[in-house]
Write a protein that holds these residues in place. Structure first.
Motif, PDB file in Angstrom:
ATOM      1  N   GLY A 191       0.779  -1.224   0.000  1.00 14.00           N
ATOM      2  CA  GLY A 191       0.000   0.000   0.000  1.00 14.00           C
ATOM      3  C   GLY A 191       0.813   1.277   0.000  1.00 14.00           C
ATOM      4  N   GLU A 192       2.151   1.151   0.041  1.00 11.47           N
ATOM      5  CA  GLU A 192       3.016   2.331   0.021  1.00 11.47           C
ATOM      6  C   GLU A 192       2.848   3.097  -1.299  1.00 11.47           C
ATOM      7  N   ARG A 193       2.943   4.400  -1.238  1.00 10.61           N
ATOM      8  CA  ARG A 193       2.828   5.203  -2.461  1.00 10.61           C
ATOM      9  C   ARG A 193       4.016   4.933  -3.371  1.00 10.61           C
ATOM     10  N   VAL A 194       3.731   4.625  -4.626  1.00 11.96           N
ATOM     11  CA  VAL A 194       4.761   4.378  -5.631  1.00 11.96           C
ATOM     12  C   VAL A 194       4.453   5.232  -6.843  1.00 11.96           C
ATOM     13  N   ASP A 195       5.444   5.962  -7.313  1.00 13.12           N
ATOM     14  CA  ASP A 195       5.250   6.844  -8.462  1.00 13.12           C
ATOM     15  C   ASP A 195       5.583   6.115  -9.757  1.00 13.12           C
ATOM     16  N   PHE A 196       4.666   6.195 -10.713  1.00 12.86           N
ATOM     17  CA  PHE A 196       4.898   5.667 -12.056  1.00 12.86           C
ATOM     18  C   PHE A 196       4.944   6.831 -13.040  1.00 12.86           C
ATOM     19  N   ARG A 197       5.772   6.671 -14.070  1.00 10.94           N
ATOM     20  CA  ARG A 197       5.796   7.672 -15.135  1.00 10.94           C
ATOM     21  C   ARG A 197       4.647   7.397 -16.094  1.00 10.94           C
ATOM     22  N   ASP A 198       4.200   8.442 -16.769  1.00  8.80           N
ATOM     23  CA  ASP A 198       3.078   8.301 -17.698  1.00  8.80           C
ATOM     24  C   ASP A 198       3.377   7.307 -18.808  1.00  8.80           C
ATOM     25  N   ASP A 199       4.668   7.176 -19.165  1.00  8.61           N
ATOM     26  CA  ASP A 199       5.029   6.282 -20.261  1.00  8.61           C
ATOM     27  C   ASP A 199       5.467   4.901 -19.792  1.00  8.61           C
ATOM     28  N   ASP A 200       5.315   4.611 -18.513  1.00  6.46           N
ATOM     29  CA  ASP A 200       5.652   3.279 -18.019  1.00  6.46           C
ATOM     30  C   ASP A 200       4.691   2.254 -18.627  1.00  6.46           C
ATOM     31  N   PRO A 201       5.211   1.159 -19.180  1.00  4.65           N
ATOM     32  CA  PRO A 201       4.336   0.143 -19.785  1.00  4.65           C
ATOM     33  C   PRO A 201       3.509  -0.587 -18.735  1.00  4.65           C
ATOM     34  N   LEU A 202       2.416  -1.204 -19.193  1.00 10.42           N
ATOM     35  CA  LEU A 202       1.542  -1.949 -18.285  1.00 10.42           C
ATOM     36  C   LEU A 202       2.309  -3.055 -17.563  1.00 10.42           C
ATOM     37  N   GLU A 203       3.220  -3.720 -18.274  1.00 10.37           N
ATOM     38  CA  GLU A 203       4.008  -4.799 -17.664  1.00 10.37           C
ATOM     39  C   GLU A 203       4.731  -4.316 -16.416  1.00 10.37           C
ATOM     40  N   LYS A 204       5.350  -3.145 -16.495  1.00 15.27           N
ATOM     41  CA  LYS A 204       6.065  -2.598 -15.338  1.00 15.27           C
ATOM     42  C   LYS A 204       5.096  -2.265 -14.208  1.00 15.27           C
ATOM     43  N   ARG A 205       3.963  -1.710 -14.549  1.00 13.39           N
ATOM     44  CA  ARG A 205       2.984  -1.356 -13.524  1.00 13.39           C
ATOM     45  C   ARG A 205       2.469  -2.596 -12.791  1.00 13.39           C
ATOM     46  N   LEU A 206       2.264  -3.687 -13.530  1.00 16.48           N
ATOM     47  CA  LEU A 206       1.782  -4.924 -12.907  1.00 16.48           C
ATOM     48  C   LEU A 206       2.844  -5.540 -11.996  1.00 16.48           C
ATOM     49  N   ARG A 207       4.108  -5.416 -12.387  1.00 17.15           N
ATOM     50  CA  ARG A 207       5.194  -5.995 -11.590  1.00 17.15           C
ATOM     51  C   ARG A 207       5.570  -5.126 -10.396  1.00 17.15           C
ATOM     52  N   ARG A 208       5.291  -3.833 -10.459  1.00 19.21           N
ATOM     53  CA  ARG A 208       5.756  -2.914  -9.423  1.00 19.21           C
ATOM     54  C   ARG A 208       4.643  -2.410  -8.515  1.00 19.21           C
TER      55      ARG A 208
END
Length: 275
Positions: free
Chosen positions: A176-193
């Protein structure tokens, strides 16, 4: 600046100035060899000159600035909090050359990649899910401490004398910790992170597929999905689809473990060995 360094790794490496073999840090830890450079740190195999113990020394990368120092400290805090026999123990932290360093247990083992490509091991469905269950038993304890690993790739899961170890907590964080993603981060990275247990299940779904493909022999050059290529039981497909978030995913590891145990109990231990 960070994106520039990401695009020019040789320049980043020159600025990061990795330690050379033979150098002694903090008057105690000798560098044996560099193990690799990660997203924020450089890992070395080293020796504790005071005890003779072989250790891993991780140095925050200069090019990552405050983010690198913060993430190294977070990894140190996570390891100190977990204290698990199948997770590297934290030994020490210190500052050298203005950069923080973390000293931890060196886990000398083999990965499934070693077993498949060097030993020719092939994993049946039962063998693959039995290994997955061994990993899940460790991950359950990690989640119980409120931690999600977020980097359960093949190099970070090793076996030593028949026991599985989970290593490299460089991307671990609180659930539940806040994690920042970039707008251009792919879905794969978002699912893993994602800072949720789902991200670990997603990574381990790909880990299981890697095991299962060790016994796959293609019969055509046509590109197909894993469901078409692998001869899996309906139960195995259901588990993998939920882990990979193709279907509504698991939210808690106990549900995943229960399904894997049910799958293994169906055919019994006789079919659980790798080929």
């Amino acid at each position: 600046m960070k994106r520039f360094m990401d695009r020019h790794p040789l320049i980043a490496r020159w600025i990061d100035r990795p330690h050379r073999s033979g150098k002694v840090l903090f008057g105690r830890y000798e560098i044996i060899e560099e193990l690799g450079m990660g997203s924020y740190g450089i890992a070395y195999k080293g020796r504790d000159c005071a005890t003779g113990r072989v250790v891993v020394i991780k140095q925050a990368r200069r090019t990552k600035g405050e983010d690198g120092r913060r993430l190294l400290q977070r990894e140190a805090d996570v390891l100190a909090h977990l204290r698990h026999p199948q997770i590297p123990a934290r030994y020490d932290t210190f500052i050298e050359g203005g950069q923080p360093h973390l000293v931890m247990d060196y886990i000398d083992g083999e990965t499934v990649e070693d077993r498949i490509f060097h030993l020719g091991v092939m994993y049946t469905e039962q063998a693959a899910f039995r290994l997955l269950l061994d990993v899940l038993d460790v991950v359950r304890d990690i989640h119980a401490f409120g931690i999600v690993h977020r980097d359960l790739r093949i190099p970070n899961i090793v076996w030593r004398n028949g026991t599985v170890f989970v290593i490299d907590f460089g991307l671990a964080c609180r659930i539940g910790e806040r994690v920042d993603f970039r707008d251009d981060d792919p879905l794969e990275k978002r699912l893993r992170r994602e800072p949720h247990p789902r991200s670990d299940f997603y990574a381990l779904g790909h880990f299981a597929l890697f095991l299962l493909y060790s016994a796959y022999e293609p019969i055509s050059e046509d590109e197909k999905s894993w469901e078409e290529e692998l001869n899996l039981s309906p139960k195995a497909q259901t588990i993998l689809r939920k882990m990979l978030q193709l279907d509504p995913p698991y939210d808690h590891i106990d549900s995943l473990i229960a399904d894997v145990e049910q799958l293994l109990a169906k055919d019994g231990p006789a079919q659980a060995e790798a080929l």
